[in-house]
Motif scaffolding. Sequence first.
Motif, PDB file in Angstrom:
ATOM      1  N   GLY A 240       0.809  -1.214   0.000  1.00  0.00           N
ATOM      2  CA  GLY A 240       0.000   0.000   0.000  1.00  0.00           C
ATOM      3  C   GLY A 240       0.841   1.261   0.000  1.00  0.00           C
ATOM      4  N   ILE A 241       1.918   1.258   0.791  1.00  0.00           N
ATOM      5  CA  ILE A 241       2.800   2.430   0.848  1.00  0.00           C
ATOM      6  C   ILE A 241       3.396   2.719  -0.525  1.00  0.00           C
ATOM      7  N   TYR A 242       3.787   1.671  -1.238  1.00  0.00           N
ATOM      8  CA  TYR A 242       4.394   1.837  -2.560  1.00  0.00           C
ATOM      9  C   TYR A 242       3.351   1.988  -3.670  1.00  0.00           C
ATOM     10  N   GLY A 243       2.071   1.865  -3.319  1.00  0.00           N
ATOM     11  CA  GLY A 243       1.031   1.987  -4.333  1.00  0.00           C
ATOM     12  C   GLY A 243       0.993   0.820  -5.296  1.00  0.00           C
ATOM     13  N   VAL A 244       1.365  -0.355  -4.806  1.00  0.00           N
ATOM     14  CA  VAL A 244       1.387  -1.552  -5.652  1.00  0.00           C
ATOM     15  C   VAL A 244       0.084  -2.327  -5.457  1.00  0.00           C
ATOM     16  N   PRO A 245      -0.697  -2.516  -6.505  1.00  0.00           N
ATOM     17  CA  PRO A 245      -1.926  -3.311  -6.369  1.00  0.00           C
ATOM     18  C   PRO A 245      -1.569  -4.779  -6.167  1.00  0.00           C
ATOM     19  N   ALA A 246      -1.921  -5.312  -4.996  1.00  0.00           N
ATOM     20  CA  ALA A 246      -1.581  -6.706  -4.695  1.00  0.00           C
ATOM     21  C   ALA A 246      -2.670  -7.290  -3.808  1.00  0.00           C
ATOM     22  N   SER A 247      -3.353  -8.290  -4.310  1.00  0.00           N
ATOM     23  CA  SER A 247      -4.379  -8.963  -3.526  1.00  0.00           C
ATOM     24  C   SER A 247      -3.708  -9.890  -2.515  1.00  0.00           C
ATOM     25  N   LYS A 248      -4.501 -10.382  -1.576  1.00  0.00           N
ATOM     26  CA  LYS A 248      -3.959 -11.317  -0.592  1.00  0.00           C
ATOM     27  C   LYS A 248      -3.426 -12.563  -1.277  1.00  0.00           C
ATOM     28  N   SER A 249      -4.105 -13.020  -2.318  1.00  0.00           N
ATOM     29  CA  SER A 249      -3.633 -14.218  -3.032  1.00  0.00           C
ATOM     30  C   SER A 249      -2.308 -13.938  -3.739  1.00  0.00           C
TER      31      SER A 249
ATOM     32  N   LEU B 271       0.010 -11.866  -2.647  1.00  0.00           N
ATOM     33  CA  LEU B 271       1.031 -11.835  -1.607  1.00  0.00           C
ATOM     34  C   LEU B 271       1.317 -13.232  -1.074  1.00  0.00           C
ATOM     35  N   MET B 272       0.290 -14.066  -1.014  1.00  0.00           N
ATOM     36  CA  MET B 272       0.512 -15.456  -0.600  1.00  0.00           C
ATOM     37  C   MET B 272       1.378 -16.181  -1.622  1.00  0.00           C
ATOM     38  N   ALA B 273       1.180 -15.876  -2.894  1.00  0.00           N
ATOM     39  CA  ALA B 273       2.016 -16.477  -3.938  1.00  0.00           C
ATOM     40  C   ALA B 273       3.471 -16.028  -3.779  1.00  0.00           C
ATOM     41  N   THR B 274       3.668 -14.758  -3.396  1.00  0.00           N
ATOM     42  CA  THR B 274       5.018 -14.244  -3.156  1.00  0.00           C
ATOM     43  C   THR B 274       5.665 -14.970  -1.985  1.00  0.00           C
ATOM     44  N   LEU B 275       4.904 -15.163  -0.916  1.00  0.00           N
ATOM     45  CA  LEU B 275       5.426 -15.899   0.241  1.00  0.00           C
ATOM     46  C   LEU B 275       5.747 -17.344  -0.129  1.00  0.00           C
ATOM     47  N   ARG B 276       4.962 -17.918  -1.035  1.00  0.00           N
ATOM     48  CA  ARG B 276       5.229 -19.283  -1.489  1.00  0.00           C
ATOM     49  C   ARG B 276       6.579 -19.348  -2.208  1.00  0.00           C
ATOM     50  N   GLU B 277       6.891 -18.311  -2.965  1.00  0.00           N
ATOM     51  CA  GLU B 277       8.159 -18.265  -3.703  1.00  0.00           C
ATOM     52  C   GLU B 277       9.363 -18.284  -2.763  1.00  0.00           C
ATOM     53  N   ILE B 278       9.213 -17.710  -1.566  1.00  0.00           N
ATOM     54  CA  ILE B 278      10.342 -17.666  -0.633  1.00  0.00           C
ATOM     55  C   ILE B 278      10.165 -18.683   0.506  1.00  0.00           C
ATOM     56  N   ASN B 279       9.301 -19.675   0.268  1.00  0.00           N
ATOM     57  CA  ASN B 279       9.088 -20.779   1.215  1.00  0.00           C
ATOM     58  C   ASN B 279       8.605 -20.295   2.579  1.00  0.00           C
ATOM     59  N   LEU B 280       7.740 -19.295   2.577  1.00  0.00           N
ATOM     60  CA  LEU B 280       7.202 -18.778   3.830  1.00  0.00           C
ATOM     61  C   LEU B 280       5.673 -18.722   3.832  1.00  0.00           C
ATOM     62  N   GLU B 281       5.054 -19.480   2.929  1.00  0.00           N
ATOM     63  CA  GLU B 281       3.605 -19.475   2.856  1.00  0.00           C
ATOM     64  C   GLU B 281       2.977 -19.907   4.189  1.00  0.00           C
ATOM     65  N   ASP B 282       3.607 -20.871   4.867  1.00  0.00           N
ATOM     66  CA  ASP B 282       3.069 -21.372   6.128  1.00  0.00           C
ATOM     67  C   ASP B 282       3.283 -20.385   7.277  1.00  0.00           C
ATOM     68  N   SER B 283       4.068 -19.339   7.037  1.00  0.00           N
ATOM     69  CA  SER B 283       4.344 -18.347   8.089  1.00  0.00           C
ATOM     70  C   SER B 283       3.553 -17.062   7.896  1.00  0.00           C
ATOM     71  N   ALA B 284       2.600 -17.064   6.973  1.00  0.00           N
ATOM     72  CA  ALA B 284       1.856 -15.838   6.662  1.00  0.00           C
ATOM     73  C   ALA B 284       1.162 -15.259   7.887  1.00  0.00           C
ATOM     74  N   MET B 285       0.678 -16.137   8.780  1.00  0.00           N
ATOM     75  CA  MET B 285      -0.045 -15.675   9.957  1.00  0.00           C
ATOM     76  C   MET B 285       0.819 -15.725  11.219  1.00  0.00           C
ATOM     77  N   LYS B 286       2.110 -15.773  11.032  1.00  0.00           N
ATOM     78  CA  LYS B 286       3.040 -15.587  12.150  1.00  0.00           C
ATOM     79  C   LYS B 286       3.339 -14.105  12.296  1.00  0.00           C
ATOM     80  N   LYS B 287       3.619 -13.679  13.520  1.00  0.00           N
ATOM     81  CA  LYS B 287       4.052 -12.305  13.711  1.00  0.00           C
ATOM     82  C   LYS B 287       5.478 -12.158  13.176  1.00  0.00           C
ATOM     83  N   PHE B 288       5.760 -10.997  12.578  1.00  0.00           N
ATOM     84  CA  PHE B 288       7.078 -10.800  11.970  1.00  0.00           C
ATOM     85  C   PHE B 288       8.186 -11.043  12.984  1.00  0.00           C
TER      86      PHE B 288
END
Length: 257
Positions: free
Chosen positions: A105-114, A116-133
């Motif tokens: 949002g800060i960068y003005g990039v249109p990105a749905s939750k799906s 962003l989940m695909a992006t997390l999948r690319e870096i093997n962190l899909e299962d950590s999406a609902m973990k606190k940073f």
Amino acid sequence: MTADNILTVDGLSVSYGKFNAVQNVSFSVRKGEIFGLLGPNGAGKTSTLSAVEGLLKPQAGTIVVDGNDAASKPLHARASLGVQLQSTSFQTELFVIEVLQLYAGIYGVPASKSDLMATLREINLEDSAMKKFGELSGGQQQRVSLVIATIHNPRLVLLDEPTTGLDPQSRRQLWERIEAIRERGHAVLLTTHSMEEAESVCDRIAIIDHGRVIAIDTPQGMIDKHKSDPEVIAVSRRGRITLEDVFIALTGKAIRS
């Protein structure tokens, strides 16, 4: 400046009061290139990077990012930059997916939750999406940090010692992500204390010491150029000349604070 240069730094000088941290530094980073800035502590690496980021106003010199002069068109120059600092300072209580949503949002990039989940999948962190940073390991935080630095598809990515403190597996994975940025035709400028990192991922390197660039070449080119120098041979400890040997010979054995 040539059309292939994503970044051109020419005659850069940065001072803190009477202390000259960077003195007449010039180099360029080309399209599709990973460029390493190496130097001892206090050599001027971070000050140079901060000037490119627009965080410091230089006393002299010019910085051109993707054809935009950083002094006359600072917003245009910054829009072409992605920055990953050595230590992350994202909101530790937010879930990982929320951190990505926030910065998209800060960068003005249109990105749905799906998306962003695909992006997390690319870096093997899909299962950590609902973990606190703040619950992620150091390597996992660095992976998320690099995603955020590149979420707006910048032409130039600045990385300040990106693999410090990572285990070998995390370091190798981050190297692969950095190399993928290059494969897309973008440019990377990174600072590092790791000679192994410089040799493994950098197309060219510059060694900076006492605020001045003292050598620019490919890692192997720098080794070949200096391998017969008596100073380099004197510090070699491994039976063959390495980039670390050349670095120590050029910058000295003294430990910097």
